[in-house]
Design a protein around this motif. Sequence first.
Motif, PDB file in Angstrom:
ATOM      1  N   ARG A 136      55.978  15.405  71.288  1.00 33.28           N
ATOM      2  CA  ARG A 136      56.708  16.659  71.446  1.00 33.28           C
ATOM      3  C   ARG A 136      57.059  16.901  72.914  1.00 33.28           C
ATOM      4  NH1 ARG A 136      52.764  20.773  68.373  1.00 33.28           N
ATOM      5  NH2 ARG A 136      51.218  19.573  69.569  1.00 33.28           N
ATOM      6  N   THR A 137      58.111  17.689  73.112  1.00 30.58           N
ATOM      7  CA  THR A 137      58.543  18.069  74.449  1.00 30.58           C
ATOM      8  C   THR A 137      58.331  19.561  74.616  1.00 30.58           C
ATOM      9  OG1 THR A 137      60.209  16.319  74.466  1.00 30.58           O
ATOM     10  CG2 THR A 137      60.441  18.094  76.082  1.00 30.58           C
ATOM     11  N   GLY A 138      57.554  19.946  75.641  1.00 32.21           N
ATOM     12  CA  GLY A 138      57.252  21.344  75.878  1.00 32.21           C
ATOM     13  C   GLY A 138      58.398  22.081  76.539  1.00 32.21           C
ATOM     14  N   SER A 139      58.234  23.385  76.693  1.00 27.64           N
ATOM     15  CA  SER A 139      59.272  24.213  77.307  1.00 27.64           C
ATOM     16  C   SER A 139      59.541  23.816  78.756  1.00 27.64           C
ATOM     17  CB  SER A 139      58.859  25.684  77.243  1.00 27.64           C
ATOM     18  OG  SER A 139      57.603  25.873  77.898  1.00 27.64           O
ATOM     19  N   ASP A 140      58.550  23.176  79.386  1.00 27.48           N
ATOM     20  CA  ASP A 140      58.722  22.729  80.766  1.00 27.48           C
ATOM     21  C   ASP A 140      59.309  21.320  80.855  1.00 27.48           C
ATOM     22  OD1 ASP A 140      56.587  21.336  79.741  1.00 27.48           O
ATOM     23  OD2 ASP A 140      55.212  21.793  81.406  1.00 27.48           O
ATOM     24  N   GLY A 141      59.625  20.743  79.682  1.00 21.99           N
ATOM     25  CA  GLY A 141      60.203  19.410  79.658  1.00 21.99           C
ATOM     26  C   GLY A 141      59.186  18.285  79.597  1.00 21.99           C
ATOM     27  N   ALA A 142      57.904  18.606  79.708  1.00 22.46           N
ATOM     28  CA  ALA A 142      56.861  17.574  79.665  1.00 22.46           C
ATOM     29  C   ALA A 142      56.636  17.112  78.225  1.00 22.46           C
ATOM     30  CB  ALA A 142      55.563  18.116  80.251  1.00 22.46           C
TER      31      ALA A 142
END
Length: 372
Positions: free
Chosen positions: A99-105
């Motif tokens: 998955r990709t978090g809201s911070d792009g990580a």
Amino acid sequence: MRRRSAGAVGYARPVGNGEAAGPRHVASGTAHGNWLTLGKDGRLTLYAPTDGGLLRWSETAVGGPAWSGPHFVAVADLTDLTVAQGADGYVHLLGRRQRTGSDGARSVDIVHAIQYQTGRAVTDWRSLGNPHKDHEQGRGLGVPVGAIASDGTVHVFVRSAGRGLMLRREAPNGKWKAWEDLLGSGIDAPPAAVALSGGRGEVCAAAETGVWMWRQAEAGGSFATPRGFALRPTPGTVAALETGPDRATYFWTDAADGGTVAWRPGGWPVALGPAPAERPYAALRTALDGYDCVVLACRGQDGTAVLGVGGTENEANGFWWYALPERCQGTPALARDGLGRVVMALIDPDGVPRLARQDEGAGLAFTRWQRL
């Protein structure tokens, strides 16, 4: 072995119990593990990954020929799907999720769900986490492999970012124990895990230096420090099958000559002939003409399905291979249906499942191929 010419038989696809059905979904490949399973009610179920989740088809009656599906099960961000089944008939679905978090990580974890009955909805998906706390390191986590002990305990094995082996398993109270580091090094692909009927588990993995073997001394016990063997399996081709009381045989493609071999710890690999695989072989033990036999299947180098048959733990007496005309993705699947017939399933290049059943008569002949 007799073979009939290939054919496609169409059947209606009624909607049964499940999540959702729709013709827009096609398989994006094949799942890892035993993705054709036999339920306690004698009906077969076929699982395949697709964009955004997985697809499931189920026989509407014991022995078919009609199937329901495809039923779409949404699992967002799934990169790999693995299917494992216990002696109790429960089907365990394991996935690697990125998955990709809201911070792009980006982060990776392992997820798990269960189907208790044929055609019923699966349980909620539960995250088993990641043994690596650092997200960047955790993205190197491999594909999960499942083995279900005879008492129903779920074991999840996965290659670590450091290319060793990690294990997470259930405790007797049903909760999950912490991740265990089983050591090892240089593992290149998912291992082959087998739950033996006596309750023990074994794991075999190809590595840069040869083969690593992990074994439980007793049911429910710890896995001993891995033992290395100077053998040369092609990474990603190792498969395991119980071929005797509390004893497994391992099959793989030999990296030196490209042929298939069978190996049991304590002995030397036995050549089975030139049938190289790209992924783990599908393996099934069954009786044919009164003889205890092993059936293997793989995708050949030309993209068509290949089938092999020989005596169980009697490899020196010969193993016979048959090139089939059907083209497939990934590894075919093998199972016995509720009437005891061998069934071979594959995912064709269009993402559609096809299967054939053992025909009457001597040897292992198949009926015409059915397109689901």
